[in-house]
Design a protein around this motif. Structure first.
Motif, PDB file in Angstrom:
ATOM      1  N   VAL A 250      -4.476  -0.285   1.619  1.00 55.38           N
ATOM      2  CA  VAL A 250      -3.222   0.127   1.154  1.00 55.38           C
ATOM      3  C   VAL A 250      -3.385   0.650  -0.343  1.00 55.38           C
ATOM      4  O   VAL A 250      -2.851   1.668  -0.825  1.00 55.38           O
ATOM      5  N   PHE A 251      -4.112   0.005  -1.099  1.00 58.08           N
ATOM      6  CA  PHE A 251      -4.439   0.455  -2.478  1.00 58.08           C
ATOM      7  C   PHE A 251      -5.061   1.770  -2.699  1.00 58.08           C
ATOM      8  O   PHE A 251      -5.044   2.525  -3.731  1.00 58.08           O
ATOM      9  N   GLU A 252      -5.540   2.204  -1.788  1.00 61.25           N
ATOM     10  CA  GLU A 252      -6.548   3.555  -1.802  1.00 61.25           C
ATOM     11  C   GLU A 252      -5.661   4.570  -0.810  1.00 61.25           C
ATOM     12  O   GLU A 252      -5.874   5.721  -1.208  1.00 61.25           O
ATOM     13  N   LYS A 253      -5.134   4.185   0.220  1.00 61.14           N
ATOM     14  CA  LYS A 253      -4.560   5.008   1.130  1.00 61.14           C
ATOM     15  C   LYS A 253      -3.192   4.382   1.521  1.00 61.14           C
ATOM     16  O   LYS A 253      -2.763   4.022   2.729  1.00 61.14           O
ATOM     17  N   PRO A 254      -2.024   4.537   0.643  1.00 62.89           N
ATOM     18  CA  PRO A 254      -0.791   3.741   0.818  1.00 62.89           C
ATOM     19  C   PRO A 254      -0.023   4.898   1.830  1.00 62.89           C
ATOM     20  O   PRO A 254       1.018   4.420   2.537  1.00 62.89           O
ATOM     21  N   ASP A 255      -0.712   6.373   1.980  1.00 63.79           N
ATOM     22  CA  ASP A 255       0.356   7.259   2.939  1.00 63.79           C
ATOM     23  C   ASP A 255      -0.846   7.405   4.217  1.00 63.79           C
ATOM     24  O   ASP A 255      -0.667   8.573   4.786  1.00 63.79           O
ATOM     25  N   SER A 256      -1.690   6.160   4.643  1.00 60.61           N
ATOM     26  CA  SER A 256      -2.553   6.330   5.842  1.00 60.61           C
ATOM     27  C   SER A 256      -1.568   6.816   7.051  1.00 60.61           C
ATOM     28  O   SER A 256      -0.421   6.338   6.999  1.00 60.61           O
ATOM     29  N   THR A 257      -2.194   7.666   7.917  1.00 59.18           N
ATOM     30  CA  THR A 257      -1.337   8.037   9.038  1.00 59.18           C
ATOM     31  C   THR A 257      -1.132   6.785   9.842  1.00 59.18           C
ATOM     32  O   THR A 257      -0.418   6.821  10.763  1.00 59.18           O
ATOM     33  N   ASP A 258      -1.877   5.714   9.736  1.00 54.40           N
ATOM     34  CA  ASP A 258      -2.027   4.648  10.660  1.00 54.40           C
ATOM     35  C   ASP A 258      -0.759   3.454  10.144  1.00 54.40           C
ATOM     36  O   ASP A 258      -0.350   2.790  10.925  1.00 54.40           O
ATOM     37  N   CYS A 259      -0.390   3.747   8.806  1.00 56.21           N
ATOM     38  CA  CYS A 259       0.618   2.808   8.367  1.00 56.21           C
ATOM     39  C   CYS A 259       2.220   2.878   8.811  1.00 56.21           C
ATOM     40  O   CYS A 259       2.600   4.137   9.083  1.00 56.21           O
ATOM     41  N   ILE A 260       2.457   1.744   9.284  1.00 59.07           N
ATOM     42  CA  ILE A 260       3.922   1.889   9.937  1.00 59.07           C
ATOM     43  C   ILE A 260       4.925   1.385   9.339  1.00 59.07           C
ATOM     44  O   ILE A 260       6.026   1.002   9.614  1.00 59.07           O
ATOM     45  N   ARG A 261       4.747   1.204   8.156  1.00 59.21           N
ATOM     46  CA  ARG A 261       5.734   0.768   6.936  1.00 59.21           C
ATOM     47  C   ARG A 261       6.439  -0.740   7.349  1.00 59.21           C
ATOM     48  O   ARG A 261       7.511  -0.577   7.058  1.00 59.21           O
ATOM     49  N   CYS A 262       5.385  -1.254   7.962  1.00 61.23           N
ATOM     50  CA  CYS A 262       6.082  -2.917   8.195  1.00 61.23           C
ATOM     51  C   CYS A 262       6.579  -3.665   7.111  1.00 61.23           C
ATOM     52  O   CYS A 262       7.307  -4.513   6.954  1.00 61.23           O
ATOM     53  N   GLY A 263       5.673  -3.332   5.834  1.00 57.17           N
ATOM     54  CA  GLY A 263       6.376  -4.172   4.658  1.00 57.17           C
ATOM     55  C   GLY A 263       5.463  -5.382   4.304  1.00 57.17           C
ATOM     56  O   GLY A 263       5.744  -5.990   3.408  1.00 57.17           O
ATOM     57  N   GLU A 264       4.534  -5.505   5.245  1.00 57.00           N
ATOM     58  CA  GLU A 264       3.808  -6.710   4.987  1.00 57.00           C
ATOM     59  C   GLU A 264       2.764  -7.054   3.791  1.00 57.00           C
ATOM     60  O   GLU A 264       2.820  -8.019   2.886  1.00 57.00           O
ATOM     61  N   CYS A 265       2.445  -5.520   3.269  1.00 56.16           N
ATOM     62  CA  CYS A 265       1.645  -5.534   2.055  1.00 56.16           C
ATOM     63  C   CYS A 265       2.453  -5.976   0.905  1.00 56.16           C
ATOM     64  O   CYS A 265       1.918  -6.368  -0.169  1.00 56.16           O
ATOM     65  N   PHE A 266       4.036  -5.658   0.953  1.00 58.48           N
ATOM     66  CA  PHE A 266       4.762  -6.084  -0.058  1.00 58.48           C
ATOM     67  C   PHE A 266       4.806  -7.555  -0.434  1.00 58.48           C
ATOM     68  O   PHE A 266       4.732  -7.883  -1.523  1.00 58.48           O
ATOM     69  N   THR A 267       4.811  -8.210   0.535  1.00 56.33           N
ATOM     70  CA  THR A 267       4.779  -9.729   0.623  1.00 56.33           C
ATOM     71  C   THR A 267       3.575 -10.265   0.070  1.00 56.33           C
ATOM     72  O   THR A 267       3.424 -11.280  -0.184  1.00 56.33           O
ATOM     73  N   ALA A 268       2.489  -9.700   0.178  1.00 54.79           N
ATOM     74  CA  ALA A 268       0.894 -10.084  -0.207  1.00 54.79           C
ATOM     75  C   ALA A 268       0.717  -9.840  -1.553  1.00 54.79           C
ATOM     76  O   ALA A 268      -0.151 -10.383  -2.027  1.00 54.79           O
ATOM     77  N   CYS A 269       1.145  -8.700  -2.100  1.00 55.64           N
ATOM     78  CA  CYS A 269       0.625  -8.223  -3.284  1.00 55.64           C
ATOM     79  C   CYS A 269       1.013  -9.106  -4.658  1.00 55.64           C
ATOM     80  O   CYS A 269       2.142  -9.411  -4.890  1.00 55.64           O
ATOM     81  N   PRO A 270       0.273  -9.611  -5.280  1.00 57.24           N
ATOM     82  CA  PRO A 270       0.219 -10.831  -6.298  1.00 57.24           C
ATOM     83  C   PRO A 270       0.601 -10.157  -7.413  1.00 57.24           C
ATOM     84  O   PRO A 270       1.424 -10.769  -8.458  1.00 57.24           O
ATOM     85  N   SER A 271       0.349  -8.908  -7.793  1.00 60.68           N
ATOM     86  CA  SER A 271       0.591  -8.061  -8.894  1.00 60.68           C
ATOM     87  C   SER A 271       1.910  -7.363  -8.880  1.00 60.68           C
ATOM     88  O   SER A 271       2.240  -6.605  -9.840  1.00 60.68           O
ATOM     89  N   GLU A 272       2.753  -7.320  -7.658  1.00 61.05           N
ATOM     90  CA  GLU A 272       3.995  -6.585  -7.365  1.00 61.05           C
ATOM     91  C   GLU A 272       3.636  -5.103  -7.706  1.00 61.05           C
ATOM     92  O   GLU A 272       4.500  -4.470  -8.201  1.00 61.05           O
ATOM     93  N   ALA A 273       2.591  -4.601  -7.277  1.00 58.92           N
ATOM     94  CA  ALA A 273       2.081  -3.137  -7.453  1.00 58.92           C
ATOM     95  C   ALA A 273       2.539  -2.123  -6.412  1.00 58.92           C
ATOM     96  O   ALA A 273       2.400  -1.215  -6.431  1.00 58.92           O
ATOM     97  N   ILE A 274       3.053  -2.863  -5.216  1.00 61.27           N
ATOM     98  CA  ILE A 274       3.504  -1.945  -4.112  1.00 61.27           C
ATOM     99  C   ILE A 274       5.100  -1.781  -4.153  1.00 61.27           C
ATOM    100  O   ILE A 274       5.708  -2.779  -4.120  1.00 61.27           O
ATOM    101  N   SER A 275       5.475  -0.684  -3.916  1.00 62.09           N
ATOM    102  CA  SER A 275       6.820  -0.278  -3.653  1.00 62.09           C
ATOM    103  C   SER A 275       7.069   0.769  -2.739  1.00 62.09           C
ATOM    104  O   SER A 275       6.104   1.438  -2.381  1.00 62.09           O
ATOM    105  N   MET A 276       8.356   0.754  -2.028  1.00 62.97           N
ATOM    106  CA  MET A 276       8.742   1.536  -1.069  1.00 62.97           C
ATOM    107  C   MET A 276       9.861   2.345  -1.738  1.00 62.97           C
ATOM    108  O   MET A 276      10.801   2.025  -2.208  1.00 62.97           O
ATOM    109  N   TRP A 277       9.733   3.866  -1.988  1.00 61.25           N
ATOM    110  CA  TRP A 277      10.766   4.600  -2.573  1.00 61.25           C
ATOM    111  C   TRP A 277      11.141   5.800  -1.825  1.00 61.25           C
ATOM    112  O   TRP A 277      10.255   6.250  -0.997  1.00 61.25           O
TER     113      TRP A 277
END
Length: 304
Positions: A250-277
């Motif tokens: 996700v940190f390299e390809k946040p817009d990957s064609t495989d990503c289904i926007r499930c949001g689990e990466c949000f819950t895992a990021c210890p730096s709060e670096a991931i957002s949906m906008w």
């Protein structure tokens, strides 16, 4: 399960129930043919499901591509473009009944879950092959004497159609039970294989086969609703990839064609670096993860 993931499951279940809310169809064994069937559902939801109130966009696209009523084909394509532009594969993660079905199957315990199949990198392009051949080329160019093509993907491949339409209709109609032959058994085999693989591998149909996911995936890079990485906060620790069931960096390809926007990466990021906008004219809304919890909250005073 975190609060956000519970909300996601609730949205998935609610949308599946609403999409298949024609209860009389299940009791009578008949397909709903009212005016709502002129509308497309954003997710993969079979037209022939006794409870389906709307049409499947993939089935509709195949049925209209070779039709003389070109306006219908333009409507379906327009629907897919608008939905893709707004949401991308968020539809797959939140609004697809068959996606929910696979999610639930993956929760079944198994000796060893498989993260990736051999040849994973190439297998993930197979859904684009399915889209090109079975959804576009064959229905468009192989037509009958009336000039109409067949819904090749629905007829020969789609396990969602077998689960939601084929099995219920066969069980509820004696005449269909007597008429069920090789094609039904073939589709049943595909469904069984999908079920088995869904227990072992996360969403195999979405990964490798689904043409609707292939279409929405193309829009992931340009959709209004997308994932953003804060480069100043991101440490590239890989926690998001480790959490992601689709093994996306996700940190390299946040817009990957495989990503289904499930949001689990949000819950895992210890730096709060991931957002949906999303962009609303000249303003921006961010949906960010709470600092000490496993869910995200709205974090913007501006309104669309």
């Amino acid at each position: 399960m975190g609060k956000f993931l519970k909300i996601r499951l609730f949205i998935q279940a609610s949308f599946a129930a609403l999409s298949n809310g024609y209860l009389k169809g299940f009791s009578k064994g008949r397909i709903y043919t009212g005016s709502l069937k002129y509308l497309c559902s954003p997710g993969l939801n079979c037209y022939s499901c006794p409870g389906a109130l709307t049409s499947c966009p993939i089935g509709s696209l195949q049925a209209t591509l070779s039709s003389r009523e070109y306006k219908l084909a333009l409507y379906v394509m327009g629907f897919l473009v608008v939905t893709g532009t707004l949401l991308g594969r968020f539809v797959c993660g939140f609004l697809c009944p068959f996606g929910l079905f696979q999610d639930l199957l993956f929760k079944i315990p198994f000796v060893k879950k498989i993260r990736n199949l051999p040849g994973e990198k190439f297998l993930r392009y197979f859904r684009f092959v399915i889209l090109a051949i079975f959804v576009i080329i064959l229905p468009l160019f192989i037509v009958d004497i009336t000039g109409l093509g067949e819904p090749w993907f629905c007829k020969f491949i789609c396990p969602a159609g077998t689960l939601e339409g084929g099995i219920p209709l066969v069980l509820l109609n004696k005449s269909l039970r007597n008429a069920a032959g090789f094609l039904f058994k073939w589709k049943l085999l595909i469904l069984i294989l999908t079920v088995v693989f869904s227990i072992i591998v996360y969403r195999p149909f979405c990964r490798y086969i689904c043409p609707l996911g292939a279409i929405y995936g193309i829009f992931n890079k340009v959709s209004i609703l997308r994932i953003q990485i804060d480069s100043e906060k991101c440490t590239k620790c890989g926690a998001c990839q480790k959490k992601c069931k689709l093994d996306i960096k996700v940190f390299e390809k946040p817009d990957s064609t495989d990503c289904i926007r499930c949001g689990e990466c949000f819950t895992a990021c210890p730096s709060e670096a991931i957002s949906m906008w999303k962009i609303c004219k000249n303003s921006k809304k961010n949906f960010k993860r709470k600092s000490t919890t496993d869910n995200f909250i709205e974090n913007s005073p501006q309104k669309c």
